[in-house]
Scaffold this motif. Structure first.
Motif, PDB file in Angstrom:
ATOM      1  N   TRP A   8       0.855  -1.186   0.000  1.00 33.69           N
ATOM      2  CA  TRP A   8       0.000   0.000   0.000  1.00 33.69           C
ATOM      3  C   TRP A   8       0.890   1.234   0.000  1.00 33.69           C
ATOM      4  O   TRP A   8       1.726   1.406   0.896  1.00 33.69           O
ATOM      5  CB  TRP A   8      -0.910   0.016   1.232  1.00 33.69           C
ATOM      6  CG  TRP A   8      -2.134  -0.798   0.999  1.00 33.69           C
ATOM      7  CD1 TRP A   8      -2.291  -2.126   1.247  1.00 33.69           C
ATOM      8  CD2 TRP A   8      -3.364  -0.334   0.440  1.00 33.69           C
ATOM      9  NE1 TRP A   8      -3.556  -2.521   0.879  1.00 33.69           N
ATOM     10  CE2 TRP A   8      -4.235  -1.444   0.390  1.00 33.69           C
ATOM     11  CE3 TRP A   8      -3.815   0.907  -0.009  1.00 33.69           C
ATOM     12  CZ2 TRP A   8      -5.527  -1.343  -0.095  1.00 33.69           C
ATOM     13  CZ3 TRP A   8      -5.106   0.999  -0.491  1.00 33.69           C
ATOM     14  CH2 TRP A   8      -5.949  -0.112  -0.534  1.00 33.69           C
ATOM     15  N   MET A  51      -6.991   2.672  -6.241  1.00 30.06           N
ATOM     16  CA  MET A  51      -6.294   2.362  -7.473  1.00 30.06           C
ATOM     17  C   MET A  51      -5.324   1.213  -7.227  1.00 30.06           C
ATOM     18  O   MET A  51      -4.869   0.990  -6.109  1.00 30.06           O
ATOM     19  CB  MET A  51      -5.557   3.595  -7.994  1.00 30.06           C
ATOM     20  CG  MET A  51      -6.476   4.802  -8.206  1.00 30.06           C
ATOM     21  SD  MET A  51      -5.614   6.247  -8.837  1.00 30.06           S
ATOM     22  CE  MET A  51      -5.572   5.813 -10.586  1.00 30.06           C
ATOM     23  N   VAL A  52      -4.972   0.532  -8.306  1.00 28.07           N
ATOM     24  CA  VAL A  52      -4.021  -0.578  -8.243  1.00 28.07           C
ATOM     25  C   VAL A  52      -3.071  -0.488  -9.422  1.00 28.07           C
ATOM     26  O   VAL A  52      -3.444  -0.006 -10.495  1.00 28.07           O
ATOM     27  CB  VAL A  52      -4.734  -1.944  -8.200  1.00 28.07           C
ATOM     28  CG1 VAL A  52      -5.510  -2.191  -9.487  1.00 28.07           C
ATOM     29  CG2 VAL A  52      -3.764  -3.074  -7.906  1.00 28.07           C
ATOM     30  N   ARG A  53      -1.860  -0.946  -9.198  1.00 27.43           N
ATOM     31  CA  ARG A  53      -0.872  -1.053 -10.280  1.00 27.43           C
ATOM     32  C   ARG A  53      -0.273  -2.448 -10.230  1.00 27.43           C
ATOM     33  O   ARG A  53       0.245  -2.873  -9.197  1.00 27.43           O
ATOM     34  CB  ARG A  53       0.235  -0.018 -10.118  1.00 27.43           C
ATOM     35  CG  ARG A  53       1.261  -0.080 -11.247  1.00 27.43           C
ATOM     36  CD  ARG A  53       2.408   0.880 -10.973  1.00 27.43           C
ATOM     37  NE  ARG A  53       3.425   0.827 -11.981  1.00 27.43           N
ATOM     38  CZ  ARG A  53       4.454  -0.035 -11.961  1.00 27.43           C
ATOM     39  NH1 ARG A  53       4.568  -0.943 -11.014  1.00 27.43           N
ATOM     40  NH2 ARG A  53       5.360   0.008 -12.911  1.00 27.43           N
ATOM     41  N   ARG A  54      -0.404  -3.134 -11.343  1.00 27.60           N
ATOM     42  CA  ARG A  54       0.182  -4.466 -11.442  1.00 27.60           C
ATOM     43  C   ARG A  54       1.658  -4.342 -11.783  1.00 27.60           C
ATOM     44  O   ARG A  54       2.053  -3.372 -12.418  1.00 27.60           O
ATOM     45  CB  ARG A  54      -0.568  -5.270 -12.502  1.00 27.60           C
ATOM     46  CG  ARG A  54      -1.957  -5.669 -11.999  1.00 27.60           C
ATOM     47  CD  ARG A  54      -2.953  -5.974 -13.095  1.00 27.60           C
ATOM     48  NE  ARG A  54      -4.257  -6.305 -12.551  1.00 27.60           N
ATOM     49  CZ  ARG A  54      -5.130  -5.420 -12.058  1.00 27.60           C
ATOM     50  NH1 ARG A  54      -4.835  -4.150 -12.053  1.00 27.60           N
ATOM     51  NH2 ARG A  54      -6.287  -5.807 -11.578  1.00 27.60           N
ATOM     52  N   ARG A 105      -1.176  -0.824  -4.254  1.00 29.39           N
ATOM     53  CA  ARG A 105      -2.500  -0.217  -4.115  1.00 29.39           C
ATOM     54  C   ARG A 105      -2.364   1.123  -3.408  1.00 29.39           C
ATOM     55  O   ARG A 105      -1.432   1.350  -2.641  1.00 29.39           O
ATOM     56  CB  ARG A 105      -3.422  -1.135  -3.319  1.00 29.39           C
ATOM     57  CG  ARG A 105      -3.843  -2.362  -4.063  1.00 29.39           C
ATOM     58  CD  ARG A 105      -4.988  -3.081  -3.354  1.00 29.39           C
ATOM     59  NE  ARG A 105      -5.658  -3.957  -4.283  1.00 29.39           N
ATOM     60  CZ  ARG A 105      -5.221  -5.171  -4.610  1.00 29.39           C
ATOM     61  NH1 ARG A 105      -4.141  -5.650  -4.053  1.00 29.39           N
ATOM     62  NH2 ARG A 105      -5.887  -5.896  -5.488  1.00 29.39           N
ATOM     63  N   GLU A 152      -9.703   0.838  -9.259  1.00 28.01           N
ATOM     64  CA  GLU A 152     -10.163  -0.438  -8.716  1.00 28.01           C
ATOM     65  C   GLU A 152     -11.570  -0.289  -8.135  1.00 28.01           C
ATOM     66  O   GLU A 152     -12.424  -1.134  -8.338  1.00 28.01           O
ATOM     67  CB  GLU A 152      -9.176  -0.921  -7.650  1.00 28.01           C
ATOM     68  CG  GLU A 152      -9.394  -2.336  -7.218  1.00 28.01           C
ATOM     69  CD  GLU A 152      -8.223  -2.887  -6.427  1.00 28.01           C
ATOM     70  OE1 GLU A 152      -7.894  -4.062  -6.657  1.00 28.01           O
ATOM     71  OE2 GLU A 152      -7.647  -2.174  -5.576  1.00 28.01           O
ATOM     72  N   ALA A 153     -11.802   0.804  -7.417  1.00 30.38           N
ATOM     73  CA  ALA A 153     -13.117   1.095  -6.829  1.00 30.38           C
ATOM     74  C   ALA A 153     -13.126   2.558  -6.415  1.00 30.38           C
ATOM     75  O   ALA A 153     -12.078   3.196  -6.329  1.00 30.38           O
ATOM     76  CB  ALA A 153     -13.378   0.206  -5.616  1.00 30.38           C
ATOM     77  N   GLU A 154     -14.321   3.080  -6.145  1.00 35.06           N
ATOM     78  CA  GLU A 154     -14.409   4.449  -5.650  1.00 35.06           C
ATOM     79  C   GLU A 154     -15.686   4.633  -4.859  1.00 35.06           C
ATOM     80  O   GLU A 154     -16.638   3.875  -4.991  1.00 35.06           O
ATOM     81  CB  GLU A 154     -14.296   5.466  -6.779  1.00 35.06           C
ATOM     82  CG  GLU A 154     -15.357   5.406  -7.832  1.00 35.06           C
ATOM     83  CD  GLU A 154     -15.064   6.377  -8.978  1.00 35.06           C
ATOM     84  OE1 GLU A 154     -14.674   7.522  -8.721  1.00 35.06           O
ATOM     85  OE2 GLU A 154     -15.239   5.967 -10.131  1.00 35.06           O
ATOM     86  N   THR A 210      -4.539   2.030 -12.122  1.00 41.98           N
ATOM     87  CA  THR A 210      -5.869   2.031 -12.712  1.00 41.98           C
ATOM     88  C   THR A 210      -6.915   1.972 -11.607  1.00 41.98           C
ATOM     89  O   THR A 210      -6.632   1.526 -10.487  1.00 41.98           O
ATOM     90  CB  THR A 210      -6.065   0.837 -13.672  1.00 41.98           C
ATOM     91  OG1 THR A 210      -5.850  -0.377 -12.950  1.00 41.98           O
ATOM     92  CG2 THR A 210      -5.117   0.916 -14.856  1.00 41.98           C
ATOM     93  N   ASN A 219      -5.075   4.792  -2.196  1.00 40.75           N
ATOM     94  CA  ASN A 219      -6.311   5.545  -2.359  1.00 40.75           C
ATOM     95  C   ASN A 219      -5.961   7.022  -2.384  1.00 40.75           C
ATOM     96  O   ASN A 219      -4.997   7.469  -1.758  1.00 40.75           O
ATOM     97  CB  ASN A 219      -7.369   5.209  -1.299  1.00 40.75           C
ATOM     98  CG  ASN A 219      -7.015   5.670   0.070  1.00 40.75           C
ATOM     99  OD1 ASN A 219      -6.075   5.163   0.673  1.00 40.75           O
ATOM    100  ND2 ASN A 219      -7.755   6.634   0.584  1.00 40.75           N
ATOM    101  N   HIS A 239       1.840  -6.258  -6.608  1.00 43.65           N
ATOM    102  CA  HIS A 239       0.899  -5.182  -6.902  1.00 43.65           C
ATOM    103  C   HIS A 239       1.099  -4.046  -5.897  1.00 43.65           C
ATOM    104  O   HIS A 239       1.538  -4.278  -4.771  1.00 43.65           O
ATOM    105  CB  HIS A 239      -0.544  -5.671  -6.755  1.00 43.65           C
ATOM    106  CG  HIS A 239      -0.998  -6.566  -7.842  1.00 43.65           C
ATOM    107  ND1 HIS A 239      -0.459  -7.794  -8.081  1.00 43.65           N
ATOM    108  CD2 HIS A 239      -1.981  -6.407  -8.759  1.00 43.65           C
ATOM    109  CE1 HIS A 239      -1.086  -8.366  -9.105  1.00 43.65           C
ATOM    110  NE2 HIS A 239      -2.011  -7.543  -9.528  1.00 43.65           N
TER     111      HIS A 239
END
Length: 146
Positions: free
Chosen positions: A76, A141-144, A111, A132-134, A130, A113, A109
């Motif tokens: 995170w 957001m998450v980045r692989r 993550r 992920e939720a809001e 990108t 916010n 990954h």
């Protein structure tokens, strides 16, 4: 770009970093109707872990901070704040690039916010994060790994 350096955070950094957080987030929190003079500082104090936090310095002076906290399935990215006078100078991209390269080598990954409407979201999107939720306040957001 401005020359900058990072150093590991220490317990003594918590008060100045809490103040920095209050300054950096004030406009976005006020826009969202969520600014509370004490809570904005307490949230950093409550989540501060010097073992996973770095202080960003410019010319030996405090200019920001960032934390990368390990979790079950990701890291995170937290408490990423830059003083207003150094925002837009390339420091945020440089710090983020270094952290993400480390995560990529580990295949993990990342993550985070960010507050709805925050200009920081564009920085994160440029670095591969990108949606992920809001919700009405936060964008997750998450980045692989690259």
């Amino acid at each position: 770009m401005v020359d900058w350096a990072t150093r590991p955070a220490s317990v003594s950094d918590v008060a100045p970093l809490a103040e920095l957080r209050a300054v950096v987030l004030r406009a976005d929190l006020e826009r969202l109707g969520r600014y509370d003079e004490e809570r904005v500082r307490q949230r950093l104090r409550d989540g501060f872990d010097p073992a996973h936090t770095w202080v960003i310095e410019v010319g030996g002076a405090l200019a920001g901070c960032v934390a990368l906290r390990p979790a079950d399935d990701a890291y995170w990215l937290e408490h990423f704040y830059l003083a207003p006078h150094v925002q837009g100078s390339g420091i945020g991209s440089g710090v983020l690039r270094e952290l993400l390269e480390r995560c990529d080598r580990s295949g993990v990954h990342v993550r985070l916010n960010v507050l709805q409407g925050s200009a920081a979201r564009r920085l994160y999107e440029r670095h591969g994060f990108t949606l992920e939720a809001e919700d009405p306040v936060d964008v997750f957001m998450v980045r692989r790994p690259a």
